[in-house]
Motif scaffolding. Sequence first.
Motif, short mmCIF file in Angstrom:
data_model
loop_
_atom_site.label_atom_id
_atom_site.label_comp_id
_atom_site.label_asym_id
_atom_site.label_seq_id
_atom_site.Cartn_x
_atom_site.Cartn_y
_atom_site.Cartn_z
N UNK A 163 1.00 -1.13 0.05
CA UNK A 163 0.06 0.12 -0.08
C UNK A 163 0.86 1.33 -0.14
N UNK A 164 1.99 1.38 0.79
CA UNK A 164 2.91 2.29 0.85
C UNK A 164 3.34 2.87 -0.47
N UNK A 165 3.90 1.57 -1.22
CA UNK A 165 4.47 1.78 -2.50
C UNK A 165 3.54 2.44 -3.46
N UNK A 166 2.36 1.71 -3.47
CA UNK A 166 1.36 2.43 -4.36
C UNK A 166 1.14 3.77 -4.14
N UNK A 167 0.97 4.39 -2.85
CA UNK A 167 0.71 5.63 -2.60
C UNK A 167 1.98 6.75 -2.99
N UNK A 168 3.06 6.42 -3.02
CA UNK A 168 4.27 7.02 -3.50
C UNK A 168 4.38 6.92 -4.99
N UNK A 169 3.78 6.28 -5.76
CA UNK A 169 3.68 6.33 -7.24
C UNK A 169 5.16 6.35 -7.78
#
Length: 533
Positions: free
Chosen positions: A511-517
């Motif tokens: 989830x954190x990776x997807x938030x940071x694009x």
Amino acid sequence: MEEVALQLKELLFPSIPDAAVLSVDVDVEIVRVDAQSIADGAVCPICGVWSNRVHGSYLRFPADVPSGGRSVVLQLRVRRFTCENSGCARRTFVEQIPGLTRRHGQRTERLRSTLAAVGLALAGRAGAGFARVLGVSVSRSTVLRLVDALPEPEVAAPRVVGVDEYATRKGRHYGTVLVDIESRRPVDLLPDREASSLAAWLADRPGVEVVCRDRAPFFAEGATVGAPQAVQVADRWHLWHNLSEAAERAVSQHRHCLRALVPETPEPEPDSAQEETPSDSPWPTGHRFADRTRARHTAVHALLEAGHSLRSVQRQLGMAWHTVKRFADASKPEDLFTGQWQDRPSILDDYKSHLDDRWSEGFTNAWKLWEEIVPLGYRGSYQRVRAYLHKKRTSPRPVSARPPSPRTVSGWILRRPETLSEPEQLQLKTIRTQCPELDALTRHVRSFATMLTDRHGERLPEWLDAVRQDDLPSLHTLAAGIDRDLNAVIAGLTLPWSSGAVEGHVNRIKMIKRQMYGRAGFKLLRKRVLLGS
């Protein structure tokens, strides 16, 4: 007046003793607070000598935490002191109010910490959007910089550590996450999943007593080299997952046994309309070439019966004279089905029975079937096999009951017997009666489930010996893998530790990776994982 100023100070700066509020000006969008420092002096940041000699003063305008949806700007008067140490490189220095300002800071410390907390939770773009809702105008890059500037977390060395991999780019690059199993908090992130990196991390923490991991060889090697004193525990969920995959493969290899659950249906009686259809007609009704030939034959004979000549029929239908003559000479359309219309012998005829048998068993891959009949003597092309199977695939078939899929049956085997419905229990009993291999598979799976839930890891060698005595190749492969990591598997089936908390943090990292694009690198990802939990 002094009493009002004291109340304002307690309201605006309750934990900052060295600041005094002089006035507050409230506008429609902005709240301006006039304040000053009331400290007796300050310490030189270079030499650490105390000084109270005021050289001058000036105004700073740091942004503060918004109030009531309005932006708050401080008009803060700070003093410049002269350093009392004649040997110091700094002649003068500006005082900093602890908990409120820092050198070259455009925001107060509490606003800075607030934006950093927002960045830890939401990353850059979403964090900047949420800050605007609160009344703070900030860019997404600034939010990420504030998160990146946070100090490294101080984490005590864990006694029980869980280790697993996470993907920074799936299929290309992976890292390692380490979690304190007792507190269920992440303690570190490694940029790769090499055994040497894990071994070095464990070697720096000799207090590690238990290492929970999956059965990946690089984690096993790293734990052995870096923490030889620690007990390695294989994760129970991965063991059960591996067993479920092996069970499904075993059921798929004996899928012919599942047809015992389907009752045999009688052959349908032919309709009268089908009996009237000539059996020697090579093309059925609905074939575009046959239908076109029948339509033209009907049109030609209708015009001839009306008294038209062949030339007249040629002009009206737009056909060649020889074609009209051929249709006129044929008494019925089936007489025209010659040459390519005939059902001529095929090189595939000798192998159609094998293809039909494999098709009825549920094996429908044309390429694999072509590879099967080539050693049997077939010298034709793959396209001919594909065309034959395509005709079987597209031809209408009678509606009949289908046997349950291998996944469904493996689900019956893997579930607790008391959770199965009565029809499912009866069907599983029928399958076990018809197939000794699936009966043995069911016994092995339920024995392993009892061993796993009751923590009887000492029975594992006995279970492995029993598996090898049955003709179950998929379980033999699983047993060979367990043998290579036997001590860790026995510990996983005996000790209470598991990697469940690690798997949860792996999902959180996704989830954190997807938030940071993909904008941020490993350093920022590590900060968000360790500080945001």
